[in-house]
Design a protein around this motif. Structure first.
Motif, PDB file in Angstrom:
ATOM      1  N   THR A   1      60.177 -10.740 -20.441  1.00  0.00           N
ATOM      2  CA  THR A   1      59.571 -12.066 -20.463  1.00  0.00           C
ATOM      3  C   THR A   1      59.034 -12.388 -21.853  1.00  0.00           C
ATOM      4  O   THR A   1      59.238 -13.489 -22.363  1.00  0.00           O
ATOM      5  CB  THR A   1      58.452 -12.180 -19.408  1.00  0.00           C
ATOM      6  N   GLU A   2      58.360 -11.430 -22.462  1.00  0.00           N
ATOM      7  CA  GLU A   2      57.761 -11.661 -23.784  1.00  0.00           C
ATOM      8  C   GLU A   2      58.792 -11.676 -24.906  1.00  0.00           C
ATOM      9  O   GLU A   2      58.734 -12.525 -25.789  1.00  0.00           O
ATOM     10  CB  GLU A   2      56.725 -10.574 -24.082  1.00  0.00           C
ATOM     11  N   ARG A   3      59.720 -10.729 -24.880  1.00  0.00           N
ATOM     12  CA  ARG A   3      60.659 -10.559 -25.986  1.00  0.00           C
ATOM     13  C   ARG A   3      62.061 -11.057 -25.673  1.00  0.00           C
ATOM     14  O   ARG A   3      62.910 -11.115 -26.552  1.00  0.00           O
ATOM     15  CB  ARG A   3      60.726  -9.082 -26.358  1.00  0.00           C
ATOM     16  N   GLY A   4      62.312 -11.345 -24.408  1.00  0.00           N
ATOM     17  CA  GLY A   4      63.637 -11.763 -23.974  1.00  0.00           C
ATOM     18  C   GLY A   4      64.474 -10.569 -23.565  1.00  0.00           C
ATOM     19  O   GLY A   4      64.297  -9.456 -24.064  1.00  0.00           O
ATOM     20  N   TYR A   5      65.380 -10.818 -22.637  1.00  0.00           N
ATOM     21  CA  TYR A   5      66.274  -9.772 -22.148  1.00  0.00           C
ATOM     22  C   TYR A   5      67.112  -9.226 -23.301  1.00  0.00           C
ATOM     23  O   TYR A   5      67.213  -8.019 -23.494  1.00  0.00           O
ATOM     24  CB  TYR A   5      67.161 -10.348 -21.041  1.00  0.00           C
ATOM     25  N   GLU A   6      67.708 -10.127 -24.076  1.00  0.00           N
ATOM     26  CA  GLU A   6      68.564  -9.706 -25.190  1.00  0.00           C
ATOM     27  C   GLU A   6      67.754  -9.064 -26.311  1.00  0.00           C
ATOM     28  O   GLU A   6      68.267  -8.225 -27.042  1.00  0.00           O
ATOM     29  CB  GLU A   6      69.376 -10.893 -25.731  1.00  0.00           C
ATOM     30  N   GLY A   7      66.496  -9.455 -26.458  1.00  0.00           N
ATOM     31  CA  GLY A   7      65.658  -8.931 -27.537  1.00  0.00           C
ATOM     32  C   GLY A   7      64.949  -7.636 -27.217  1.00  0.00           C
ATOM     33  O   GLY A   7      64.191  -7.117 -28.043  1.00  0.00           O
ATOM     34  N   THR A   8      65.171  -7.114 -26.019  1.00  0.00           N
ATOM     35  CA  THR A   8      64.523  -5.870 -25.601  1.00  0.00           C
ATOM     36  C   THR A   8      65.591  -4.810 -25.379  1.00  0.00           C
ATOM     37  O   THR A   8      66.502  -5.004 -24.581  1.00  0.00           O
ATOM     38  CB  THR A   8      63.723  -6.072 -24.293  1.00  0.00           C
ATOM     39  N   SER A   9      65.469  -3.706 -26.075  1.00  0.00           N
ATOM     40  CA  SER A   9      66.443  -2.622 -25.929  1.00  0.00           C
ATOM     41  C   SER A   9      65.910  -1.558 -24.967  1.00  0.00           C
ATOM     42  O   SER A   9      64.721  -1.531 -24.638  1.00  0.00           O
ATOM     43  CB  SER A   9      66.709  -1.979 -27.291  1.00  0.00           C
TER      44      SER A   9
END
Length: 189
Positions: A26-34
């Motif tokens: 939610t905070e960093r985005g699905y694509e932005g979270t590894s």
């Protein structure tokens, strides 16, 4: 990195992964979270995370399973109720009033991560269609399309209020109050 899973049971670790992933996505985005980001936030190794979930999409599917269980509980409740002209209102208000922090967070995730939600919907995990079974039970046979849409909207007021609150100082309590009022108006007879 110390692997802290030895201090938690498998179920506790899995639940913590889901909570953390929901927050991170939610905070960093699905694509932005590894996976590495998730493992670090959890204080576990990537291999420990992979033990519980094959990939990020599997985590999202598990989050959606939790929402599906909530819908199934609502359906079971509706099935136990006496039919009546107020059943739609009672069911929709029950849904809104049972909305807690985790469901609100899940809705924020869905709003912030439309591409993965659209991908999963195209593959058959369309959370919006889950309410069809509820609407079928609370409305009489032969109800018009417009009435069905209004009923579906009554179950979607929290999501709509969250969308409307974006960029404002509205609190979760404000969102839930607005959703409750909208549900009452949508289910007026």
């Amino acid at each position: 990195m110390a692997d802290t899973t030895s201090r938690r049971s498998g179920n506790e670790t899995r639940a913590e992964i889901l909570r953390t992933a929901l927050e991170q996505f939610t905070e960093r985005g699905y694509e932005g979270t590894s996976i590495r980001d998730l493992a670090e936030a959890l204080g576990i190794t990537k291999s420990s995370l992979y033990y519980h979930f094959a990939n990020k999409e599997a985590i999202v599917r598990a989050l959606l399973d939790g929402r599906r269980n909530e819908i199934d509980e609502l359906i079971a409740w509706v099935d136990e109720q006496e039919p009546g002209s107020d059943l739609l209102r009672r069911a929709a208000l029950r849904w809104v009033e049972s909305t807690g922090r985790e469901r609100v967070q899940g809705m924020r995730f869905a709003h912030a991560n439309r591409p993965i939600m659209q991908k999963l919907a195209a593959e058959g995990d369309d959370r919006r269609s889950w309410f069809d079974a509820v609407v079928d039970r609370v409305l009489p046979h032969g109800t018009s399309r417009a009435e069905r849409l209004r009923a579906q909207m009554a179950f979607d007021t929290v999501s709509a209020a969250l969308f409307a609150a974006q960029g404002t100082a509205a609190s979760d309590d404000d969102v839930l109050e607005a959703a409750r009022e909208a549900t009452i108006r949508l289910t007026a007879q």
